[in-house]
Motif scaffolding. Sequence first.
Motif, PDB file in Angstrom:
ATOM      1  N   PRO A   1     -10.388  24.311 152.473  1.00 24.15           N
ATOM      2  CA  PRO A   1     -10.339  23.938 151.276  1.00 24.15           C
ATOM      3  C   PRO A   1     -12.147  24.619 151.029  1.00 24.15           C
ATOM      4  O   PRO A   1     -12.459  25.155 151.698  1.00 24.15           O
ATOM      5  N   ARG A   2     -11.877  25.195 149.371  1.00 20.99           N
ATOM      6  CA  ARG A   2     -13.148  25.879 148.662  1.00 20.99           C
ATOM      7  C   ARG A   2     -13.092  25.717 147.383  1.00 20.99           C
ATOM      8  O   ARG A   2     -12.059  25.390 147.105  1.00 20.99           O
ATOM      9  N   LEU A   3     -14.366  26.018 146.896  1.00 23.05           N
ATOM     10  CA  LEU A   3     -14.304  26.388 145.447  1.00 23.05           C
ATOM     11  C   LEU A   3     -14.685  27.659 145.153  1.00 23.05           C
ATOM     12  O   LEU A   3     -15.200  28.497 145.594  1.00 23.05           O
ATOM     13  N   ARG A   4     -14.344  28.665 144.027  1.00 21.72           N
ATOM     14  CA  ARG A   4     -14.527  29.860 143.452  1.00 21.72           C
ATOM     15  C   ARG A   4     -14.593  29.980 142.377  1.00 21.72           C
ATOM     16  O   ARG A   4     -14.511  29.491 141.631  1.00 21.72           O
ATOM     17  N   ARG A   5     -15.918  30.173 141.899  1.00 23.53           N
ATOM     18  CA  ARG A   5     -15.992  30.405 140.677  1.00 23.53           C
ATOM     19  C   ARG A   5     -15.780  31.827 139.975  1.00 23.53           C
ATOM     20  O   ARG A   5     -15.470  32.647 140.002  1.00 23.53           O
ATOM     21  N   ASN A  11     -15.325  39.332 139.184  1.00 23.01           N
ATOM     22  CA  ASN A  11     -13.804  40.076 140.131  1.00 23.01           C
ATOM     23  C   ASN A  11     -13.811  38.176 141.180  1.00 23.01           C
ATOM     24  O   ASN A  11     -13.509  38.218 141.987  1.00 23.01           O
ATOM     25  N   ALA A  12     -14.191  37.262 140.289  1.00 22.53           N
ATOM     26  CA  ALA A  12     -13.908  35.570 141.057  1.00 22.53           C
ATOM     27  C   ALA A  12     -14.256  35.960 142.664  1.00 22.53           C
ATOM     28  O   ALA A  12     -14.008  35.693 143.474  1.00 22.53           O
ATOM     29  N   GLU A  13     -16.064  36.443 142.573  1.00 23.11           N
ATOM     30  CA  GLU A  13     -16.077  36.770 144.546  1.00 23.11           C
ATOM     31  C   GLU A  13     -17.105  35.706 144.186  1.00 23.11           C
ATOM     32  O   GLU A  13     -16.893  35.756 146.179  1.00 23.11           O
ATOM     33  N   MET A  14     -17.397  34.759 143.690  1.00 18.22           N
ATOM     34  CA  MET A  14     -17.927  34.335 144.496  1.00 18.22           C
ATOM     35  C   MET A  14     -17.826  32.570 145.057  1.00 18.22           C
ATOM     36  O   MET A  14     -16.405  32.141 144.180  1.00 18.22           O
TER      37      MET A  14
END
Length: 348
Positions: free
Chosen positions: A246-250, A156-159
């Motif tokens: 800013p963020r990185l989503r796995r 669920n792209a939660e990381m």
Amino acid sequence: YIGGYLFKLTKNMTFRSQADYPEPEVPDKIGDLLVYLEAWKKSVNYIDDEAIREPALGGPDTCLRSKLIGQVRVLAADNLNSPDEACQFLSEYYPLSNINLTLQIEQSAHQLPLSFGEIDLGGGMIPGNLHYRIEIHRGMNGDGGLSEGVKWSDENAEMVTRAIKTIDNRNILVEEPEEVTGESFKPGDWVEISNIVTELQRQGGQMVQIEQLESTSCGLQVTLDAEVHPLLTRRKNGKIEHSLSPRLRRWSGYYPSLALKNTYDLGRGVKAVFASSDRKCHYESADYWTFAIRDREYNKRHAPQKSLPLGIKKYRHPLAIIKSGTKGEKIIDCRKFFKPLAEFGTGL
């Protein structure tokens, strides 16, 4: 009120000072304008609001909140002369998404007969539940060009983790994800680099893959396979603008194109096919589907079959039409007023 939700526009708020619409888009065309309100719900995590992180957990926290977003937007629109015409214009300018998703779930040799949603706890594959998310992506490349495709995740792209600073165009220092989510990135992972501006404009970020990781005393240094567009990790006085969050989503994977009737392999025997019942296909950035992968009987009953996107559901209503002319501007008010409920008669 729009979509049944109450939004309050303060008197001292200007078009460019909207808290929920930083860096608003302004039409470059000279002429009549349509001003309208757009409302939708956004998921908020600890990067957006540190106060929602639970300190008792000692760090790891993946909780989310839902926030109502209200944005005053502007479109170039000629020949509109009434609120009804403005409503009709919006419905035609933003047609409902008619793209649909069908899943094909197949069993491969390495999967256990009991379940398609297997997980590995170190002692081999065992049955488990997976929460898939498939999302249409419209973002940017490193050179600022448009990138459109399909991204998907079996978690669920939660990381997601916060970017601390940019070292150069391909190296970013981020918070160690394990301290927040209990696990970390791996070389080869797909990540999406975005910030609060791209998220509030419902525009995807930039999709890149991780080449190398190095733990440091300040965080985790991530080396990417492509240069990051400067707008996503902007600097102010030499430091990253943390107000942009800013963020990185796995993500588990990314396909850099979207084509109807193509088969997209999402791993674990899960395959997706997009189609449209109409001759012309309509969809918006961030249209998404979520579903669980469990045992075969569950999958057979609940796997999406020609399913329309679950969201993001958006509500739009005109506020005003600004007519330009040689004698100045004329404003047509499109708002609908009603009396407070306390002023209505009871009829008794």
